[in-house]
Design a protein around this motif. Structure first.
Motif, PDB file in Angstrom:
ATOM      1  N   ARG A 259       1.053  -0.754  -0.150  1.00 11.01           N
ATOM      2  CA  ARG A 259      -0.125   0.164  -0.052  1.00 11.01           C
ATOM      3  C   ARG A 259       1.423   0.616   0.104  1.00 11.01           C
ATOM      4  O   ARG A 259       0.987   2.398  -0.414  1.00 11.01           O
ATOM      5  CB  ARG A 259      -0.771   0.101   0.935  1.00 11.01           C
ATOM      6  CG  ARG A 259      -2.065  -1.408   1.673  1.00 11.01           C
ATOM      7  CD  ARG A 259      -2.756  -0.557   0.076  1.00 11.01           C
ATOM      8  NE  ARG A 259      -4.017  -0.076   0.009  1.00 11.01           N
ATOM      9  CZ  ARG A 259      -4.713  -0.525   0.934  1.00 11.01           C
ATOM     10  NH1 ARG A 259      -5.001  -0.803   2.038  1.00 11.01           N
ATOM     11  NH2 ARG A 259      -5.597   1.273   0.620  1.00 11.01           N
ATOM     12  N   SER A 260       1.675   1.533   0.874  1.00 10.53           N
ATOM     13  CA  SER A 260       3.207   2.561   1.222  1.00 10.53           C
ATOM     14  C   SER A 260       3.975   1.866   0.804  1.00 10.53           C
ATOM     15  O   SER A 260       4.614   1.518   0.002  1.00 10.53           O
ATOM     16  CB  SER A 260       2.557   2.433   2.164  1.00 10.53           C
ATOM     17  OG  SER A 260       3.930   1.616   2.763  1.00 10.53           O
ATOM     18  N   ARG A 261       4.512   3.346  -0.335  1.00  7.57           N
ATOM     19  CA  ARG A 261       6.468   3.828  -0.560  1.00  7.57           C
ATOM     20  C   ARG A 261       7.420   2.965   0.604  1.00  7.57           C
ATOM     21  O   ARG A 261       8.032   2.296   0.492  1.00  7.57           O
ATOM     22  CB  ARG A 261       6.397   4.934  -0.627  1.00  7.57           C
ATOM     23  CG  ARG A 261       5.726   5.875  -1.783  1.00  7.57           C
ATOM     24  CD  ARG A 261       5.689   6.872  -2.264  1.00  7.57           C
ATOM     25  NE  ARG A 261       5.146   7.661  -3.129  1.00  7.57           N
ATOM     26  CZ  ARG A 261       5.672   9.022  -3.614  1.00  7.57           C
ATOM     27  NH1 ARG A 261       6.374  10.042  -3.452  1.00  7.57           N
ATOM     28  NH2 ARG A 261       4.883   9.252  -4.880  1.00  7.57           N
ATOM     29  N   ARG A 262       6.858   3.198   1.520  1.00  2.86           N
ATOM     30  CA  ARG A 262       7.430   2.714   2.366  1.00  2.86           C
ATOM     31  C   ARG A 262       7.600   1.660   2.892  1.00  2.86           C
ATOM     32  O   ARG A 262       8.675   0.687   3.170  1.00  2.86           O
ATOM     33  CB  ARG A 262       7.644   3.491   4.270  1.00  2.86           C
ATOM     34  CG  ARG A 262       8.196   3.351   4.832  1.00  2.86           C
ATOM     35  CD  ARG A 262       7.710   3.952   6.249  1.00  2.86           C
ATOM     36  NE  ARG A 262       6.564   3.792   6.893  1.00  2.86           N
ATOM     37  CZ  ARG A 262       6.253   4.271   7.987  1.00  2.86           C
ATOM     38  NH1 ARG A 262       6.359   5.814   8.496  1.00  2.86           N
ATOM     39  NH2 ARG A 262       5.065   3.668   8.874  1.00  2.86           N
TER      40      ARG A 262
ATOM     41  N   ARG B  59       8.348   2.148  -6.917  1.00  5.47           N
ATOM     42  CA  ARG B  59       7.177   3.305  -6.309  1.00  5.47           C
ATOM     43  C   ARG B  59       6.635   4.614  -6.833  1.00  5.47           C
ATOM     44  O   ARG B  59       8.364   4.497  -8.293  1.00  5.47           O
ATOM     45  CB  ARG B  59       7.816   3.200  -5.163  1.00  5.47           C
ATOM     46  CG  ARG B  59       8.233   3.923  -4.658  1.00  5.47           C
ATOM     47  CD  ARG B  59       8.663   3.961  -3.325  1.00  5.47           C
ATOM     48  NE  ARG B  59       9.684   4.475  -2.694  1.00  5.47           N
ATOM     49  CZ  ARG B  59      10.337   6.458  -2.497  1.00  5.47           C
ATOM     50  NH1 ARG B  59       9.827   6.798  -3.329  1.00  5.47           N
ATOM     51  NH2 ARG B  59      11.117   6.454  -2.300  1.00  5.47           N
TER      52      ARG B  59
ATOM     53  N   THR C 118       4.672  -0.355  -5.408  1.00  5.56           N
ATOM     54  CA  THR C 118       2.789   0.406  -5.386  1.00  5.56           C
ATOM     55  C   THR C 118       2.078  -0.092  -6.061  1.00  5.56           C
ATOM     56  O   THR C 118       2.902  -0.523  -7.130  1.00  5.56           O
ATOM     57  CB  THR C 118       3.630   1.341  -4.533  1.00  5.56           C
ATOM     58  OG1 THR C 118       4.215   2.334  -5.877  1.00  5.56           O
ATOM     59  CG2 THR C 118       4.187   1.511  -3.763  1.00  5.56           C
TER      60      THR C 118
ATOM     61  N   ALA D 220       0.532  14.526   1.525  1.00  6.15           N
ATOM     62  CA  ALA D 220       1.035  13.046   2.624  1.00  6.15           C
ATOM     63  C   ALA D 220       1.957  13.976   3.371  1.00  6.15           C
ATOM     64  O   ALA D 220       2.732  13.452   4.434  1.00  6.15           O
ATOM     65  CB  ALA D 220       1.654  12.835   2.451  1.00  6.15           C
TER      66      ALA D 220
ATOM     67  N   THR E 124       3.825  12.498   6.079  1.00  7.95           N
ATOM     68  CA  THR E 124       5.470  11.157   6.570  1.00  7.95           C
ATOM     69  C   THR E 124       6.662  12.133   6.182  1.00  7.95           C
ATOM     70  O   THR E 124       7.703  10.977   6.117  1.00  7.95           O
ATOM     71  CB  THR E 124       5.352  10.628   4.268  1.00  7.95           C
ATOM     72  OG1 THR E 124       5.174  12.033   3.781  1.00  7.95           O
ATOM     73  CG2 THR E 124       3.837   9.963   4.237  1.00  7.95           C
TER      74      THR E 124
ATOM     75  N   THR F 195       5.331   6.388  12.615  1.00  7.64           N
ATOM     76  CA  THR F 195       3.862   7.167  12.656  1.00  7.64           C
ATOM     77  C   THR F 195       3.015   7.680  12.653  1.00  7.64           C
ATOM     78  O   THR F 195       3.662   8.683  14.317  1.00  7.64           O
ATOM     79  CB  THR F 195       3.207   5.822  13.378  1.00  7.64           C
ATOM     80  OG1 THR F 195       3.849   4.497  12.330  1.00  7.64           O
ATOM     81  CG2 THR F 195       1.175   6.000  12.197  1.00  7.64           C
TER      82      THR F 195
ATOM     83  N   TRP G  60      -7.803   5.793   3.682  1.00  9.11           N
ATOM     84  CA  TRP G  60      -7.107   6.644   3.702  1.00  9.11           C
ATOM     85  C   TRP G  60      -7.687   7.507   2.973  1.00  9.11           C
ATOM     86  O   TRP G  60      -7.345   9.147   2.673  1.00  9.11           O
ATOM     87  CB  TRP G  60      -4.919   6.590   3.368  1.00  9.11           C
ATOM     88  CG  TRP G  60      -4.494   5.253   4.915  1.00  9.11           C
ATOM     89  CD1 TRP G  60      -4.511   4.454   4.547  1.00  9.11           C
ATOM     90  CD2 TRP G  60      -4.498   6.133   6.114  1.00  9.11           C
ATOM     91  NE1 TRP G  60      -4.336   3.596   5.157  1.00  9.11           N
ATOM     92  CE2 TRP G  60      -3.631   4.665   6.212  1.00  9.11           C
ATOM     93  CE3 TRP G  60      -3.797   7.121   6.513  1.00  9.11           C
ATOM     94  CZ2 TRP G  60      -3.553   4.608   7.377  1.00  9.11           C
ATOM     95  CZ3 TRP G  60      -3.538   6.660   7.197  1.00  9.11           C
ATOM     96  CH2 TRP G  60      -3.238   5.080   8.167  1.00  9.11           C
TER      97      TRP G  60
ATOM     98  N   LYS H 170      -4.330   5.506  12.415  1.00  4.25           N
ATOM     99  CA  LYS H 170      -4.316   6.333  12.393  1.00  4.25           C
ATOM    100  C   LYS H 170      -4.994   7.433  13.597  1.00  4.25           C
ATOM    101  O   LYS H 170      -5.291   8.708  13.120  1.00  4.25           O
ATOM    102  CB  LYS H 170      -4.702   7.315  10.747  1.00  4.25           C
ATOM    103  CG  LYS H 170      -6.255   7.116  10.349  1.00  4.25           C
ATOM    104  CD  LYS H 170      -6.190   7.490   9.267  1.00  4.25           C
ATOM    105  CE  LYS H 170      -7.740   7.296   8.499  1.00  4.25           C
ATOM    106  NZ  LYS H 170      -8.044   7.702   7.602  1.00  4.25           N
TER     107      LYS H 170
END
Length: 787
Positions: free
Chosen positions: A320-323, A351, A377, A543, A547, A585, A693, A759
C-alpha cells in the motif's frame, strides 16, 4: 524459509497449487490460510476482424503471433470503426490493448496515404508514466511492419525538451497522461493545432482508476479537450479500457460526457488461478491499551517474497505505501543473502517518487526476467505488461475489488496458471474479508465514484478553459449544470472577466496551475539529502505533514533516512542517511463543524444525514514503532500548522432513548461512538471505491451542531469525492457489516482487527467494543426498510 533453494528459472513451472503447498509447509504456516479459491481455466472464443481493418494491420498482428481476435476484441473494433465511443471492460490480460489498437492503427495507416495534410492522429491517456512507456514499447513492436505510417511518441514530464517539438510536429500516436494534457497540451493548443485538427481517436486506458477527486478532475480535462477539438473541427471517438467494472458504460459516460457502448463479455482464455486468503498470526506482543497484536502484513509479505524467490517463482508483491515497498524489499534482500548471495540482487522495490531512469530500469529488469521479485506500490498495478509472472502477493486489501483483481491479474499473463495471495493487515476490513471470502469472490466489483460537478473541481477548470478559449454560455452544456452558477463567483474573485458575450482569463499566472488534478493540494515536497544537496525524490504536499515531518523515517531504494527538517515555506524536506531500529507513524487531531445538511432520514429516533462540513486537522505527534513487530517505543510532539478542509460527510445521531435501549451508559458512550467510527471507516472501502486513507472520521458524545451523540465520516478531499455520498446511500449494508466485523472479532476488548485505527489521534482511547456492537444494533433497528 525454504532450506533447499530451487535454481531460479530452472525447469518446468510448478503449478500454482504446488507453489502454495510449499509456502504453507509447517503447522503454523498452514493455519494462516483462511480460504483458498480455485478459478478454473477458461476456453477462449474467436471471431473475425471487421472488414474495415486494413489487411496490412491484420498481417502485422499475425506477425506478432495472433491469428484471429477474441470475440470481444472484434466487437470493440466494430464500434470504434462506426464512430461510436466504446468501453471494453474485460478481465486482466484479455487483450484490451489490441481491441482498440487494431482500429487505431488501421485509421492511422489510412491517414498516412492522404494526399494533403499530416493524416489522422490518435491520443492515448494513461494514469501513470510507466503504463504509457510500456504501451509505446508494445505499439512499436506491433506496428513495426507498417514502417513510418505509425509514429508512437511519449509526451510527458520525462520527455526531453529537445524531443517535444518532434512529437508535436510528427507524432501521430501520442502517449501521455491527464496531468500533461491538463498542464502542457491544452494550454498550448495552438502549437498542437495540426495534431488536434486530425484527431480521430482518444484512448483512455485503465479508466476505472479515474475515481474520486482525481477522476472528477480528469472528467473536466476531457471536456476541455473536446471543446478545443471542436474549435479545430474534429470530434474524436473515445475508446476506453477498464478492468472488469460495474456499470462501465455509465462510468465512462460520466467520465467523457458522451454516450458510450460497453463490451463486458470476456471471450479470452484464462489459466487456472489459485487465490489464497492469508491471515498473519497473533504475537505475544501487546499494543495500545494492551490489545493483542498480529504479525504485520509487511513482515509476512517479506517472508513470502523471500520464499518465492528461493523457489525461483517470479513474483510481484503489491504494497500500500512507498515505505512498505522499500521495507519489504530490504527485508527480503537480507534474508535471501543468508540463502544464496546471488539472490538479493534479483529483488528490488518499485514505487512513485523514483527518478525516471530508475523506474525505466526496474521495468526492463522485471520484463526480461533479471528480477525474480519486486515489492511495488500501485504505480506498477495499472496495465504494465509483465509477462511470465508466476505469483502475486498483495500486502493488505487494496481498497476495492477492482484493484484486487487488477493486481492478482499481473500473474499468469502468458496464459499459464498463477497464484495470488492476499495477506491481511491488522485492521477491521482485512480481518472481515479473510473470514468472509464471499465478500470478495461472490460479489461484483464496485461502481466507479466520481463527481465532475464538485465546485472545487469544476471552478479551476472553467478558468483553465477560459484561458484556452474565451468561455461562452454555450459551453455550459459541456461543463455541466453547475458551471452557470459558478461564473459570478469566479468574476467576484477576479479570476474571470466578462467582455461582451464571453468570459476571459485576465491574470498573468497560468490558469492551469490553479489546481493539481490528483488532488494533492499544492506542489510536491522535494526530499533532499542534507549533506550533499542530492534530490532523492518527492512526496505529495497533502502527505508531507504525516510522512516527512521532523524526525520521520524515510526509505529510498533500500536506504533509510531520517528527516532533519521539513521546510513548508520552500517545500523541502532535508534528510540524512541513518539506520534507526524503528519506523514512524504520525498522529493528528480533528474537529468538525456542520455547514449545511443536504439530506436527512429518520432512523428510528436517530437521524442519518448527508451534507457539507468543515474539518480542521492538525498533526500533533509521531510514534516510533519497532521494525517487524510494530511495538511502540515512544511518542514525540510536533509543531505543525492546522489545515482546514471543506468537504462532504455522512453522519448519524442517536438519542438518549436509543442509548438506554442499547444499554450504553454515559461512561461508555465516548468509547462506543469512537469504536463505531473507527470500524465504519475501516469497512467503507467495501461499499465505495475508496481507501480508508481517502476518508476520515470524528465522533463526539455531544456535538455542538447536532446537540446529540454523533459519528461523522467525511471525504478527505476539498469539496468531496463521492465516498460519503455512497456511504449515505448504502448505510444499512455498510453499518451492518461494521457491526458484524466488530462482533465476530476474537479479541476481548478491541484490537487493530476490529476497532483500533492506525491513524487515531487519540491513541485509540477511549474505545468500548461491546458498547459499539449494542449501539450499532440499536441504530440499525431503526433503519428504514429497503435501505
Amino acid at each position: 524459509m525454504a532450506s533447499n533453494p530451487v535454481p531460479p528459472d530452472a525447469g518446468a513451472r510448478p503449478s500454482p497449487g504446488m507453489i502454495l503447498e510449499r509456502l504453507a509447509r509447517g503447522a503454523t504456516r498452514a493455519a494462516r490460510i483462511t480460504h483458498t479459491e480455485h478459478l478454473p481455466p477458461r476456453i477462449g472464443r474467436h471471431a473475425d476482424w471487421p472488414e474495415q481493418i486494413r489487411p496490412e494491420v491484420i498481417d502485422a498482428i499475425r506477425s506478432a503471433g495472433i491469428e484471429r481476435p477474441w470475440a470481444h476484441q472484434a466487437r470493440t473494433s466494430e464500434h470504434a470503426l462506426r464512430g461510436e465511443s466504446v468501453v471494453v471492460a474485460t478481465g486482466t490480460a484479455s487483450g484490451k490493448s489490441l481491441a482498440y489498437l487494431a482500429p487505431v492503427l488501421s485509421t492511422l495507416l489510412d491517414g498516412s496515404e492522404a494526399p494533403n495534410g499530416r493524416g489522422a492522429t490518435a491520443l492515448y491517456l494513461a494514469p501513470t508514466k510507466a503504463l504509457a512507456a510500456d504501451q509505446r514499447r508494445a505499439v512499436r513492436e506491433l506496428a513495426a511492419p507498417l514502417g513510418t505510417a505509425v509514429r508512437p511518441a511519449v509526451y510527458d514530464g520525462d520527455t526531453p525538451v529537445e524531443e517535444r517539438e518532434w512529437v508535436r510536429q510528427y507524432g501521430n500516436y501520442v502517449l501521455t497522461n491527464p496531468d500533461m494534457l491538463h498542464r502542457g497540451i491544452l494550454p498550448a493548443h495552438a502549437r498542437w493545432s495540426s495534431f488536434l485538427r486530425a484527431l480521430r481517436y482518444v484512448v483512455i486506458d485503465e479508466c476505472h482508476s479515474y475515481r474520486g477527486v482525481f477522476g472528477s478532475h480528469v472528467a473536466q480535462v476531457i471536456r476541455r479537450l473536446r471543446r478545443i477539438c471542436a474549435r479545430y473541427g474534429s470530434e474524436p471517438v473515445f475508446l476506453l479500457a477498464s478492468a472488469t467494472a460495474a456499470k462501465p458504460a455509465q462510468a465512462a459516460t460520466r467520465l467523457t460526457g458522451l454516450p458510450v457502448v460497453e463490451i463486458t463479455e470476456d471471450t479470452s482464455p484464462r489459466g487456472e488461478l489459485v487465490f489464497a486468503l492469508w491471515e498473519p498470526p497473533l504475537t505475544e506482543l501487546h499494543g495500545e491499551q494492551g490489545a493483542p497484536v498480529r504479525r504485520t502484513a509487511t513482515a509476512e509479505t517479506a517472508d513470502l517474497l523471500t520464499d518465492l524467490a528461493v523457489q525461483g517463482v517470479r513474483t510481484v508483491a503489491f504494497v500500500r505505501s512507498r515505505r512498505g515497498a522499500e521495507l519489504i524489499a530490504l527485508i527480503a534482500q537480507e534474508r535471501l543473502a543468508e540463502v544464496d548471495r546471488s539472490l538479493p540482487g534479483r529483488v528490488a522495490a518499485y514505487r512513485g517518487g523514483y527518478l525516471p531512469e530508475e523506474r525505466r530500469a526496474l521495468e526492463r529488469a522485471l520484463h526480461n526476467g533479471d528480477l525474480l521479485g519486486l515489492a511495488a506500490t500501485t504505480a506498477l498495478e495499472l496495465g504494465v505488461d509483465v509477462s511470465g509472472l508466476d505469483a502475486v502477493v498483495i500486502a493488505g486489501y487494496p481498497g476495492t475489488r477492482a484493484s484486487l483483481w487488477q493486481q492478482a491479474g499481473r500473474a499468469g499473463r502468458s496464459g499459464q496458471g498463477a497464484l495470488a495471495v492476499l495477506v491481511a493487515r491488522d485492521d477491521p476490513l482485512d480481518t472481515y474479508l479473510v473470514h468472509h471470502p464471499e465478500a470478495l469472490f461472490d460479489q461484483p466489483v464496485e461502481s466507479t465514484v466520481l463527481d465532475p460537478d464538485n465546485p472545487y473541481v469544476l471552478a479551476p477548470h472553467l478558468c483553465a478553459a477560459a484561458a484556452e478559449l474565451p468561455l461562452t454560455e454555450s459551453d455550459f452544456v459541456l461543463f455541466g449544470p453547475a458551471a452557470d452558477g459558478l461564473m459570478p463567483q469566479l468574476e467576484a474573485a477576479n479570476l474571470l472577466r466578462r467582455r461582451a458575450r464571453a468570459w476571459h482569463w485576465t491574470r498573468r499566472e497560468r490558469a492551469a496551475d490553479l489546481t493539481d488534478i490528483r488532488g494533492q493540494g499544492g506542489p510536491p515536497v522535494q526530499i533532499v539529502e542534507a549533506g550533499t544537496g542530492r534530490l532523492l525524490g518527492t512526496v505529495d504536499a497533502a502527505a508531507a505533514h504525516t510522512t516527512v515531518h521532523d524526525g520521520a523515517v524515510h526509505l529510498h531504494q533500500g536506504r533509510t533516512h531520517v528527516v532533519q527538517h521539513l521546510d513548508l515555506a520552500d517545500n523541502v524536506a532535508l534528510v540524512e542517511e541513518a539506520s534507526p531500529p524503528y519506523s514512524t507513524t504520525a498522529r493528528d487531531t480533528t474537529a468538525i463543524a456542520v455547514l449545511e445538511t443536504d439530506t436527512e432520514i429518520p432512523w428510528g429516533d436517530g437521524r442519518l444525514c448527508f451534507g457539507s462540513v468543515e474539518v480542521t486537522n492538525q498533526v500533533v505527534s509521531f510514534l516510533r514503532r519497532k521494525l517487524i513487530t510494530g511495538e511502540i517505543l515512544g511518542e514525540t510532539k510536533l509543531d505543525l500548522p492546522p489545515r482546514t478542509l471543506r468537504t462532504r460527510a455522512v453522519w448519524w445521531t442517536v438519542t438518549e432513548d436509543q442509548l438506554d435501549a442499547a444499554r450504553v451508559n454515559p461512561e461508555q458512550l465516548g468509547g462506543a461512538l469512537h469504536a463505531a467510527e473507527h470500524a465504519s471507516i475501516g469497512m467503507l472501502p467495501l461499499f465505495a471505491t475508496c481507501d480508508r486513507w481517502d476518508i476520515g472520521g470524528v465522533s463526539i458524545p455531544l456535538h455542538p451542531d447536532t446537540l446529540l451523540p454523533t459519528v461523522f465520516v467525511y471525504d478527505g478531499h476539498p469539496g468531496g469525492a463521492g465516498f460519503a455520498e455512497r456511504a449515505f446511500h448504502t448505510a444499512a449494508a455498510w453499518l451492518t457489516a461494521t457491526r458484524d466485523a466488530i462482533a465476530s472479532c476474537e479479541c476481548e476488548a478491541g484490537c487493530p482487527s476490529c476497532i483500533q485505527s492506525p491513524k487515531c489521534g487519540n491513541g485509540n482511547d477511549p474505545l468500548h467494543k461491546r458498547g459499539a456492537i449494542r449501539l450499532l444494533g440499536e441504530l440499525l433497528r431503526g433503519a428504514p426498510q429497503g435501505t
